[in-house]
Design a protein around this motif. Structure first.
Motif, short mmCIF file in Angstrom:
data_model
loop_
_atom_site.label_atom_id
_atom_site.label_comp_id
_atom_site.label_asym_id
_atom_site.label_seq_id
_atom_site.Cartn_x
_atom_site.Cartn_y
_atom_site.Cartn_z
N ALA A 45 0.84 -1.20 0.00
CA ALA A 45 0.00 0.00 0.00
C ALA A 45 0.88 1.26 0.00
CB ALA A 45 -0.91 0.01 1.22
N PRO A 46 0.56 2.28 -0.83
CA PRO A 46 1.30 3.54 -0.80
C PRO A 46 0.92 4.35 0.44
CG PRO A 46 -0.48 3.66 -2.39
CD PRO A 46 -0.45 2.25 -1.90
N THR A 47 1.73 5.36 0.73
CA THR A 47 1.52 6.16 1.93
C THR A 47 0.13 6.78 1.97
OG1 THR A 47 3.87 6.68 1.96
CG2 THR A 47 2.46 8.08 3.29
N ALA A 48 -0.31 7.30 0.83
CA ALA A 48 -1.62 7.97 0.79
C ALA A 48 -2.74 6.98 1.12
CB ALA A 48 -1.85 8.59 -0.58
N SER A 49 -2.65 5.76 0.61
CA SER A 49 -3.69 4.76 0.89
C SER A 49 -3.69 4.37 2.37
CB SER A 49 -3.46 3.52 0.03
OG SER A 49 -3.59 3.82 -1.33
N ILE A 50 -2.48 4.27 2.96
CA ILE A 50 -2.40 3.95 4.38
C ILE A 50 -3.06 5.04 5.21
CG2 ILE A 50 -0.82 3.58 6.32
CD1 ILE A 50 1.20 2.43 4.31
N GLU A 61 1.16 13.08 6.48
CA GLU A 61 2.37 13.47 7.23
C GLU A 61 2.57 12.58 8.46
OE1 GLU A 61 -0.03 15.47 6.27
OE2 GLU A 61 0.97 16.64 4.68
N THR A 62 1.47 12.20 9.11
CA THR A 62 1.57 11.33 10.29
C THR A 62 2.08 9.96 9.90
OG1 THR A 62 -0.28 12.51 11.33
CG2 THR A 62 0.27 10.34 12.22
N VAL A 63 1.60 9.44 8.77
CA VAL A 63 2.10 8.15 8.28
C VAL A 63 3.59 8.24 7.98
CG1 VAL A 63 1.91 6.41 6.46
CG2 VAL A 63 -0.15 7.51 7.34
N GLU A 64 4.00 9.36 7.36
CA GLU A 64 5.42 9.54 7.05
C GLU A 64 6.27 9.52 8.31
OE1 GLU A 64 6.83 9.57 4.23
OE2 GLU A 64 5.36 10.10 2.70
N ARG A 65 5.78 10.17 9.37
CA ARG A 65 6.54 10.18 10.62
C ARG A 65 6.65 8.78 11.22
NH1 ARG A 65 3.78 15.18 11.36
NH2 ARG A 65 2.18 14.18 12.67
#
Length: 343
Positions: A287-292, A301-305
């Motif tokens: 799953a890409p970051t946006a989908s997560i 941004e929270t997923v990225e952190r």
């Protein structure tokens, strides 16, 4: 006092001893038939394992039958006929003892009798705790055999033979090699589960559970092996998780047994939080970051952190390597289990 054939006690002792030898199921079955032949003059014999989901038998040891009979023995028609005649029971039955005349038994008239057989004996292989394992069948070219004394011996030995060729015993040994294992079950091809002799089960391993569904989704490699984490709040959980380990049932029949599924302590989680383990599960699924972010209802941004903290805790250079390590070490919660947790 039971009427038994000469040398019956010796044969019984040998069969009992080989039941615990470190050999394959097929090797045990072949040895059992060799021992039985010493006291029962049969021309053909089979030890077959039951496949209750396909309603068929898998031949474990089979001698003396032609190709047509052997092919028939693995069909559902054979299974249904055996069941209807009561041959899965714990009392040995001769052909002459069956509930219908032999002339009305299609397989006998079309297959066995034309092959030269004049009598036979069948008995279900049932362990002493009531687990149905399969079938022992013998055929002779004389109506005088198997004798009543031979039937007595077969009835006495049937539970031991069932124990010797029970595939669940081997899978219990397989489950015990899983480090920290506290419970285990066997996943069947239909998605159900069977208890393993001598091992406790677990609420997460009940039939139709989310964990067993996840197990089905994670099997398919060669060899079939996988490990992941499942949320669970009671012992042996640590930090709210238990480890699920899957070991595929490769090799001998029966074919309806898919994999051992073991539950144990989660082990070293490298300081990963529950949220990070679930995000790693999504990452493992591609799953890409946006989908997560959308699935979890949080900003990108929270997923990225979270992913950056995961990278640091796992001491890896990038997300791809983090995903690979998560799969190798089972450091993730599958997406389907994370969804259950949040629902």
């Amino acid at each position: 006092m039971l009427d038994l054939p000469p040398h019956a006690a010796e044969v019984a002792a040998e069969v009992t001893a080989l039941a615990d030898l470190p050999a394959s199921l097929k090797e045990r079955a072949e040895a059992i038939l060799d021992h039985l032949r010493r006291v029962i003059p049969f021309q053909a014999a089979r030890i077959a394992l039951l496949d209750p989901e396909l309603r068929q038998h898998d031949l474990l040891a089979c001698h003396g039958y032609n190709d047509r009979i052997r092919a028939y023995m693995t069909t559902r028609e054979d299974y249904d006929e055996i069941e209807s005649l009561g041959l899965h029971g714990t009392t040995p039955l001769h052909v002459q003892d069956l509930p219908v005349p032999s002339e009305e038994i299609r397989s006998w008239m079309e297959l066995f009798r034309p092959a030269g057989f004049r009598e036979g004996l069948g008995i279900g292989l049932v362990t002493r705790d009531g687990h149905q394992v399969g079938l022992l069948g013998l055929n002779t070219d004389s109506p005088a055999y198997p004798s009543p004394a031979a039937c007595q011996l077969v009835q006495l030995l049937a539970p031991t033979i069932a124990y010797a060729v029970d595939p669940l015993r081997s899978l219990t040994v397989l489950a015990r090699i899983v480090r920290g294992m506290t419970a285990a079950t066997v996943l069947t091809m239909s998605g159900g589960s069977l208890p393993l002799p001598g091992l406790p089960t677990h609420p997460l391993l009940e039939a139709d559970s989310a964990v067993l569904s996840a197990a089905v989704a994670h099997l398919g490699g060669t060899p079939e092996y996988a490990t992941f984490l499942a949320p669970y709040e009671r012992p042996p959980a640590e930090a709210g998780h238990v480890r699920i380990t899957l070991l595929g049932c490769e090799g001998p029949p029966p074919r309806h047994l898919r994999a051992v599924v073991a539950v144990g302590a989660p082990g070293n989680l490298c300081g990963l939080t529950g949220t990070e383990l679930e995000i790693l599960g999504a990452l493992v699924d591609g799953a890409p970051t946006a989908s997560i972010a959308v699935a979890r209802g949080i900003p990108v941004e929270t997923v990225e952190r979270h992913l950056e903290r995961v990278r640091i805790k796992l001491a890896v250079p990038d997300r791809i390597t983090a995903s690979l390590r998560a799969v190798r070490e089972g450091l993730y919660v599958p997406t389907e289990l994370a969804a259950v947790t949040r629902s």
